[in-house]
Design a protein around this motif. Sequence first.
Motif, PDB file in Angstrom:
ATOM      1  N   GLU A   7       0.953  -1.079  -0.141  1.00  0.00           N
ATOM      2  CA  GLU A   7       0.106  -0.045  -0.270  1.00  0.00           C
ATOM      3  C   GLU A   7       0.976   1.445   0.059  1.00  0.00           C
ATOM      4  OE1 GLU A   7      -2.947  -0.389  -0.645  1.00  0.00           O
ATOM      5  OE2 GLU A   7      -3.358  -2.650   0.155  1.00  0.00           O
ATOM      6  N   PRO A   8       0.251   2.574  -0.288  1.00  0.00           N
ATOM      7  CA  PRO A   8       1.196   3.707  -0.324  1.00  0.00           C
ATOM      8  C   PRO A   8       1.685   3.830   1.194  1.00  0.00           C
ATOM      9  CG  PRO A   8      -0.908   4.129  -1.463  1.00  0.00           C
ATOM     10  CD  PRO A   8      -1.017   2.669  -0.839  1.00  0.00           C
ATOM     11  N   LEU A   9       2.694   4.248   0.965  1.00  0.00           N
ATOM     12  CA  LEU A   9       3.788   4.730   2.278  1.00  0.00           C
ATOM     13  C   LEU A   9       2.749   5.846   3.222  1.00  0.00           C
ATOM     14  CD1 LEU A   9       7.463   5.127   0.779  1.00  0.00           C
ATOM     15  CD2 LEU A   9       6.246   3.084   2.139  1.00  0.00           C
ATOM     16  N   SER A  10       3.127   5.918   4.359  1.00  0.00           N
ATOM     17  CA  SER A  10       2.333   6.742   5.177  1.00  0.00           C
ATOM     18  C   SER A  10       2.718   8.440   4.746  1.00  0.00           C
ATOM     19  CB  SER A  10       2.926   6.441   6.647  1.00  0.00           C
ATOM     20  OG  SER A  10       4.157   6.673   6.945  1.00  0.00           O
ATOM     21  N   LYS A  11       3.918   8.444   4.267  1.00  0.00           N
ATOM     22  CA  LYS A  11       4.245   9.960   3.719  1.00  0.00           C
ATOM     23  C   LYS A  11       4.300   9.792   2.405  1.00  0.00           C
ATOM     24  CE  LYS A  11       6.672  10.531   8.161  1.00  0.00           C
ATOM     25  NZ  LYS A  11       8.077  10.415   8.765  1.00  0.00           N
ATOM     26  N   VAL A  12       3.211  10.322   1.710  1.00  0.00           N
ATOM     27  CA  VAL A  12       3.543  10.281   0.361  1.00  0.00           C
ATOM     28  C   VAL A  12       2.827  11.908  -0.336  1.00  0.00           C
ATOM     29  CG1 VAL A  12       3.284   8.061  -0.383  1.00  0.00           C
ATOM     30  CG2 VAL A  12       1.239   9.408  -0.172  1.00  0.00           C
TER      31      VAL A  12
END
Length: 357
Positions: A45-50
Amino acid sequence: MQMDRKNNILRVAVVVVYGLLALTFVIPLIVTAIMYRAVFGGRAEPLSKVPDMSDYPDLTAKDVRFGGRRGDKLAGTFYRLRDNDAPKALVLVGHGIGCSRVGYMNRSAYFARKGYLVFAFDMTGTADSKGASLVGLPQSQIDMERAIAYLQQSEYAHLPLLVYGHSWSGYASANMLNDRLQGLTAIATLSGFDNAWDIMAMQGYRYAGKLMLLIKPWMYLYQGLRFGKRAFYTGMGGVNRYGGKVLISHSKDDPTVPYEISVCARRAACTNPNAEFVVFTDRGHTMSRTLDAEARINADAAGKWYDVPRGKDNLFRYNVEMHYAWSEKEIVYATDDAFMDVVEDFFARALAAEQAR
C-alpha cells in the motif's frame, strides 16, 4: 510365492524412488515456493508519507485503469501542467518495489513542468492496482509492457513515448527490451539490477546466509516455472537487442542495488551504439533526491529502532516505510533538478534526433 516376493520388492522400490523424489525435488520446491511467497506476498500500500495533488497545484491528474483480462487490473494517472494542451512527448514513469506511483509524484511533476505529459502507474499488488501480492521480480516487466501497450492504443498514441524506470522499474525497463518492443523513442534505466538472479542471491545471503546455497537452484527452477523466459532475461541483453537510445545510470554507493549487479556494471558487454552510461559515486539508490536530503534521511534513522509490527504488509514496502519513518515528507521527496536535468537532456536529444529523421 516367488511372484509375491517380486511384487513386494517392486513395492519397496517404488516407495524408495518416490521417497527420494520427495526429498530431493518435491519438498525443496515446496519450501522454495513458501519462501518466495513470504518475500513477495502481501500488498504494498502507499507509504504513510507520500505527496498528493495539493502539493502540486499547477498540475492536473486523470486517473485510469488498464491491463488484465477485464482491462482494470492496474491503476495509472496522467499528469500535465494545467496550461499545457500540447505536450511534446509522453513519459512513462515506473516505480521501485515497495513504493507506488504517488511516491514518484515529485519526478512526475518535474517532467510535467518540462512540458511532457506523464503517465505513472502502480504495479500488480501495489496501491490502487489489483493483486494480493507483488508476485515476483519479473512481474514488473509484464506490468510495464502492459502500460506501454495501453499507451500505444490510447488517445495519446501519437506522442513520442519515453520511459523512466527506477530500481525495480529500472530492471524492468531494460529487461523488457528483450521482447523487441516497438514504438519507443528512448529509455532511461536508473538504479536497475541487471537480472533477477543476482539481486535475489544478494538478498538471500543477507537474510539466510549460507543457506542460500541450498535454496538457489530451486529458486531458479521455481521462478523459471512461474515466469518462463522472462525469468532469464538480462538488462544488458535487452539493451543490446533493442539497439535504440538508452540511458543507463547508477551510483557506486547504492546500498540497495549494489553497483556490481547493476545494468550499468555490464558496460563492457554493451554492443548498442546508442546506449549512454552515467556513473555517479555519491547519489545512493534514489538518485533523484538532493544529496543534503539523502544525508538527512540517513542521519534521522541512525540508531533508531522501528518497532511497528509488519503485519500483512509486504516485506519491501515495510522496509521502505521503516527507512523513511523518521524524516519529514519534504525531505523524503526533495528533488534534485540538476540530476533530473541529466535525464531530461537525454530525452530532449532523443526527441530531436527522431524529429530530424
